[in-house]
Design an enzyme around this catalytic site. Structure first.
Site, PDB file in Angstrom:
ATOM      1  N   LYS A 206       0.743  -1.267  -0.002  1.00  0.00           N
ATOM      2  CA  LYS A 206       0.137  -0.170  -0.087  1.00  0.00           C
ATOM      3  C   LYS A 206       0.900   1.326  -0.048  1.00  0.00           C
ATOM      4  O   LYS A 206       0.714   2.095  -0.512  1.00  0.00           O
ATOM      5  CB  LYS A 206      -0.932   0.075   1.199  1.00  0.00           C
ATOM      6  CG  LYS A 206      -1.813   1.202   1.208  1.00  0.00           C
ATOM      7  CD  LYS A 206      -2.844   0.973   2.540  1.00  0.00           C
ATOM      8  CE  LYS A 206      -3.572   2.161   2.769  1.00  0.00           C
ATOM      9  NZ  LYS A 206      -4.651   2.278   3.893  1.00  0.00           N
ATOM     10  N   GLU A 212      10.598  -4.912   4.321  1.00  0.00           N
ATOM     11  CA  GLU A 212      10.675  -6.567   4.041  1.00  0.00           C
ATOM     12  C   GLU A 212      10.352  -6.693   2.447  1.00  0.00           C
ATOM     13  O   GLU A 212      10.917  -7.237   1.748  1.00  0.00           O
ATOM     14  CB  GLU A 212       9.884  -7.119   4.918  1.00  0.00           C
ATOM     15  CG  GLU A 212      10.129  -7.148   6.381  1.00  0.00           C
ATOM     16  CD  GLU A 212       9.345  -6.047   7.033  1.00  0.00           C
ATOM     17  OE1 GLU A 212       9.148  -4.999   6.613  1.00  0.00           O
ATOM     18  OE2 GLU A 212       9.249  -6.332   8.210  1.00  0.00           O
ATOM     19  N   GLY A 267      -5.189  -2.147   4.971  1.00  0.00           N
ATOM     20  CA  GLY A 267      -4.258  -3.134   4.446  1.00  0.00           C
ATOM     21  C   GLY A 267      -4.958  -4.338   4.795  1.00  0.00           C
ATOM     22  O   GLY A 267      -5.162  -5.259   3.839  1.00  0.00           O
ATOM     23  N   ARG A 268      -5.360  -4.674   5.860  1.00  0.00           N
ATOM     24  CA  ARG A 268      -6.135  -5.931   6.359  1.00  0.00           C
ATOM     25  C   ARG A 268      -7.481  -6.165   5.754  1.00  0.00           C
ATOM     26  O   ARG A 268      -8.010  -7.098   5.743  1.00  0.00           O
ATOM     27  CB  ARG A 268      -6.152  -6.226   8.064  1.00  0.00           C
ATOM     28  CG  ARG A 268      -6.819  -5.079   8.543  1.00  0.00           C
ATOM     29  CD  ARG A 268      -6.460  -5.030  10.166  1.00  0.00           C
ATOM     30  NE  ARG A 268      -6.659  -3.843  10.864  1.00  0.00           N
ATOM     31  CZ  ARG A 268      -6.178  -2.470  10.830  1.00  0.00           C
ATOM     32  NH1 ARG A 268      -5.129  -2.323  10.128  1.00  0.00           N
ATOM     33  NH2 ARG A 268      -6.427  -1.634  11.542  1.00  0.00           N
ATOM     34  N   GLU A 353      -5.352  -6.832  14.938  1.00  0.00           N
ATOM     35  CA  GLU A 353      -4.765  -5.589  14.272  1.00  0.00           C
ATOM     36  C   GLU A 353      -5.803  -4.428  14.406  1.00  0.00           C
ATOM     37  O   GLU A 353      -5.321  -2.973  14.698  1.00  0.00           O
ATOM     38  CB  GLU A 353      -4.171  -5.499  13.097  1.00  0.00           C
ATOM     39  CG  GLU A 353      -3.281  -4.595  12.710  1.00  0.00           C
ATOM     40  CD  GLU A 353      -2.540  -4.574  11.386  1.00  0.00           C
ATOM     41  OE1 GLU A 353      -2.540  -5.590  10.840  1.00  0.00           O
ATOM     42  OE2 GLU A 353      -2.080  -3.510  10.786  1.00  0.00           O
ATOM     43  N   HIS A 384      -6.423 -32.961  18.241  1.00  0.00           N
ATOM     44  CA  HIS A 384      -5.408 -34.044  18.444  1.00  0.00           C
ATOM     45  C   HIS A 384      -4.282 -32.898  19.034  1.00  0.00           C
ATOM     46  O   HIS A 384      -3.192 -33.699  19.181  1.00  0.00           O
ATOM     47  CB  HIS A 384      -4.809 -34.682  17.278  1.00  0.00           C
ATOM     48  CG  HIS A 384      -5.811 -35.606  16.585  1.00  0.00           C
ATOM     49  ND1 HIS A 384      -5.889 -37.018  17.079  1.00  0.00           N
ATOM     50  CD2 HIS A 384      -6.957 -35.436  15.905  1.00  0.00           C
ATOM     51  CE1 HIS A 384      -6.912 -37.500  16.367  1.00  0.00           C
ATOM     52  NE2 HIS A 384      -7.656 -36.509  15.721  1.00  0.00           N
ATOM     53  N   LYS A 512       7.939  -0.641  11.970  1.00  0.00           N
ATOM     54  CA  LYS A 512       8.418  -0.499  10.913  1.00  0.00           C
ATOM     55  C   LYS A 512       9.423   0.597  11.131  1.00  0.00           C
ATOM     56  O   LYS A 512      10.423   0.462  10.393  1.00  0.00           O
ATOM     57  CB  LYS A 512       7.411   0.180   9.708  1.00  0.00           C
ATOM     58  CG  LYS A 512       6.177  -0.710   9.394  1.00  0.00           C
ATOM     59  CD  LYS A 512       5.576  -0.336   8.108  1.00  0.00           C
ATOM     60  CE  LYS A 512       4.460  -1.284   7.799  1.00  0.00           C
ATOM     61  NZ  LYS A 512       3.542  -1.040   6.658  1.00  0.00           N
TER      62      LYS A 512
HETATM   63  C1  G6Q Z   1      -2.679  -3.953   7.611  1.00  0.00           C
HETATM   64  C2  G6Q Z   1      -1.724  -3.386   8.276  1.00  0.00           C
HETATM   65  C3  G6Q Z   1      -0.057  -4.047   7.594  1.00  0.00           C
HETATM   66  C4  G6Q Z   1       0.229  -3.788   6.335  1.00  0.00           C
HETATM   67  C5  G6Q Z   1       1.937  -4.364   6.150  1.00  0.00           C
HETATM   68  C6  G6Q Z   1       2.249  -3.805   4.779  1.00  0.00           C
HETATM   69  O1  G6Q Z   1      -3.752  -3.525   7.754  1.00  0.00           O
HETATM   70  O2  G6Q Z   1      -1.312  -2.111   8.219  1.00  0.00           O
HETATM   71  O3  G6Q Z   1      -0.278  -5.762   7.978  1.00  0.00           O
HETATM   72  O4  G6Q Z   1      -0.429  -4.477   5.265  1.00  0.00           O
HETATM   73  O5  G6Q Z   1       2.656  -3.589   6.962  1.00  0.00           O
HETATM   74  O6  G6Q Z   1       2.415  -2.777   4.515  1.00  0.00           O
HETATM   75  P1  G6Q Z   1       2.158  -2.274   2.932  1.00  0.00           P
HETATM   76  O7  G6Q Z   1       1.156  -2.551   2.100  1.00  0.00           O
HETATM   77  O8  G6Q Z   1       2.288  -0.603   3.060  1.00  0.00           O
HETATM   78  O9  G6Q Z   1       3.575  -2.723   2.449  1.00  0.00           O
END
Ligand code: G6Q
Length: 547
Positions: A206, A212, A267-268, A353, A384, A512
């Site tokens: 996003k 990463e 994001g989520r 989150e 199990h 981050k």
């Molecule tokens: C989701 C979070 C988090 C995010 C990641 C990746 O709601 O904010 O999981 O999606 O940190 O972020 P980017 O999409 O900006 O790389």
């Protein structure tokens, strides 16, 4: 004291809790033959049996009163209308616009967002069709066989979960890979399996600043160029999904190969947006549309059904009942389906989150519990393993047992065994097993009295442990869409009750930033002076091992 804990319904629920906590569901079922009928809901092809909860009609009445007093109906409308309910980031929250199949206008800052939602969906559709049909060719004119999604968190878990869940709908030529971990191992192992001439990398971020993802994307690009030589070949093998066009261009991906989404998509909550591109590549436009349709069915239900017959509202308020009154701080997601094995991880992020917050909208600290710890595993494997604690441990944790009704024709006999386990577990969690039942069982096996009495306490199950049985007719794109939207809205409901912002994530943002300083010290050999002695020692140890 917060406003919540002073609401009349909150106070009444405490009174009601002290009056009913001793009740056993076993007796409630015995005394009320209509219970299963009353505490059952159906939305599209999603069925919820919530009768095995520690509730009666008065509990539901008071929980619904609480939802009203907390302003749920208005807040729900505010989300659907595009109001900026993500107050700390001053953003609207409009994952519902991404699957607004009626296409009715949804305004943000005076602009209807639907035309741009539709236009990105169209672009995704054209691109997916080209890749799937073999029309889109790699740099040696071969069709794409492998898609590698590089992203993390919300830019990984949703597409990964959906692609795993809907594998039987996947394109037979297409292999899907997801790389999120920056450890190098995940990318290395993935690159071993794919070929540069037939691989498409989807760099999903996003912000397009996540370390990463950018590190993995750069390494993938270098790997690709080692084989493909010429920079101009990158365009055939790398596309980006982001809200940040400039960062995508700076990274070296042509904005013509970028699929856009917007800051009002969390994001989520983003698998319905361009972040879902890997899903569309794998499943095709029609199935992706079905996923959206399924979510839309749940959205419409959430928006229009009365609170007491509203599936996300009921699930959310039942959660409030356990978290805030019973003091249950965890919730188990147990899908009885291997295809849904990533669902617990997905819902874990979605819930923890969103509602893992300790201050309310006005910045005041909460004086009640918020999000539970979400955990889980496929139910049959859990049986199990950790189900022991769920049956006899000291923690009481509500459990969602999730399964599909229709048997898979390909392997006769399996589905009956699976569903027998779902229903038997739900029954056992509710009923438990009394000392007399244990005695009857053991004496039937011919055990002597003394040995039997020593064993009885160990084999007694208190029961009265809450479960929701969530069934779908079959694991289809549409039903999965409805199921995911159900959890999204359940979480929204709880956020409203607690008056917290479910749509920011400062704890994730902190992660981050944190590593940046230490990363500099690990790579630039700066003296790790500003840390506590433990951190300094660990940095020093790393340096010695990598000197
Ligand atoms: C989701 C979070 C988090 C995010 C990641 C990746 O709601 O904010 O999981 O999606 O940190 O972020 P980017 O999409 O900006 O790389």
């Amino acid at each position: 004291m917060s406003v919540l804990t002073e609401l009349p319904a909150w106070q009444s629920l405490w009174q009601h809790f002290s009056e009913t906590r001793h009740l056993h569901m076993r007796d409630q079922f015995l005394n009320d033959p209509e219970r299963a009928e009353r505490y059952f809901l159906e939305v599209g092809d999603v069925f919820l049996d919530y009768s095995k909860n520690r509730i009666n009609d008065e509990t539901i009445r008071l929980l619904m009163q609480l939802a009203h007093e907390a302003g749920l109906p208005d807040k729900l409308k505010a989300m659907f209308k595009g109001e900026k309910i993500n107050t700390t980031e001053n953003r609207a929250v409009l994952h519902v616009a991404l699957r607004n199949r009626t296409n009715s206008p949804i305004m943000v800052d005076g602009e209807d967002v639907m035309p741009k939602v539709n236009s990105v969906l169209d672009r995704m559709g054209r691109f997916s069709h080209a890749v799937r049909s073999g029309e889109w060719l790699g740099y040696t004119n071969q069709p794409i066989t492998d898609v590698v999604n590089i992203g993390i968190g919300g830019s990984d878990l949703g597409p990964l979960m959906v692609c795993s869940a809907l594998k039987p709908y996947g394109h037979p030529r297409m292999n899907m890979h997801f790389v999120s971990n920056v450890d190098g191992a995940q990318l290395k192992e993935t690159l071993k399996k794919v070929h540069p001439e037939t691989t498409l990398f989807v760099v999903a971020s996003k912000t397009f600043t996540t370390q990463e993802t950018l590190t993995n994307a750069l390494t993938a690009r270098e790997w690709f160029l080692r084989h493909a030589d010429d920079e101009k070949n990158v365009a055939k093998h790398f596309v980006a999904v982001s809200t940040n066009q400039k960062a995508v261009a700076d990274f070296g991906i042509d904005p013509a190969n970028m699929f856009e989404f917007w800051d009002w998509v969390g994001g989520r909550y983003s698998l319905w947006s361009a972040i879902g591109l890997p899903i569309m590549l794998y499943l095709g436009v029609e199935n992706f549309t079905e996923l959206l349709n399924g979510a839309h069915i749940m959205d419409q239900h959430f928006r229009n059904a009365p609170l007491e017959a509203n599936m996300p509202v009921l699930l959310g308020m039942l959660g409030v009942w356990y978290i805030n009154f019973y003091g249950g701080g965890s919730h188990v997601i147990a899908p009885y389906d291997q295809y849904l094995h990533r669902l617990p991880a997905f819902i874990q992020q979605l819930d923890m989150e969103s509602n893992g917050k300790q201050v309310m909208h006005d910045g005041q600290s909460v004086d009640f519990e918020t999000a539970p710890i979400i955990w889980g595993e496929t139910g049959i494997n859990g049986q199990h393993a950790f189900f022991q604690l769920l049956h006899q441990g000291t923690h009481v944790s509500p459990i969602d047992l999730i399964a599909s009704l229709e048997r898979r024709a390909s392997l006769p006999g399996h589905h009956e065994i699976l569903l027998a386990n779902v229903f038997a577990q739900a029954e056992a969690f509710m009923r438990g097993k009394t000392a007399d039942e244990v005695r009857a069982e053991l004496s039937g096996q011919g055990m002597g009295k003394e040995a039997m009495e020593a064993l009885v306490p160990h084999k007694v199950f208190g029961g009265n442990r809450p479960t929701n049985t969530l069934l779908i007719s079959r694991l289809s794109p549409r039903n999965l869409g409805s199921l995911i939207a159900l959890y999204e809205h359940k979480i929204f409901v709880q956020g409203v009750i607690w008056n917290i912002n479910s749509f920011d994530q400062w704890g994730v943002e902190l992660g981050k930033q944190l590593a940046k300083t230490i990363h500099g010290e690990l790579t630039d050999k700066l003296p790790p002076a500003t840390h506590d002695s433990s951190t300094a020692k660990l940095i020093d140890l790393f340096r010695r091992y990598n000197a």
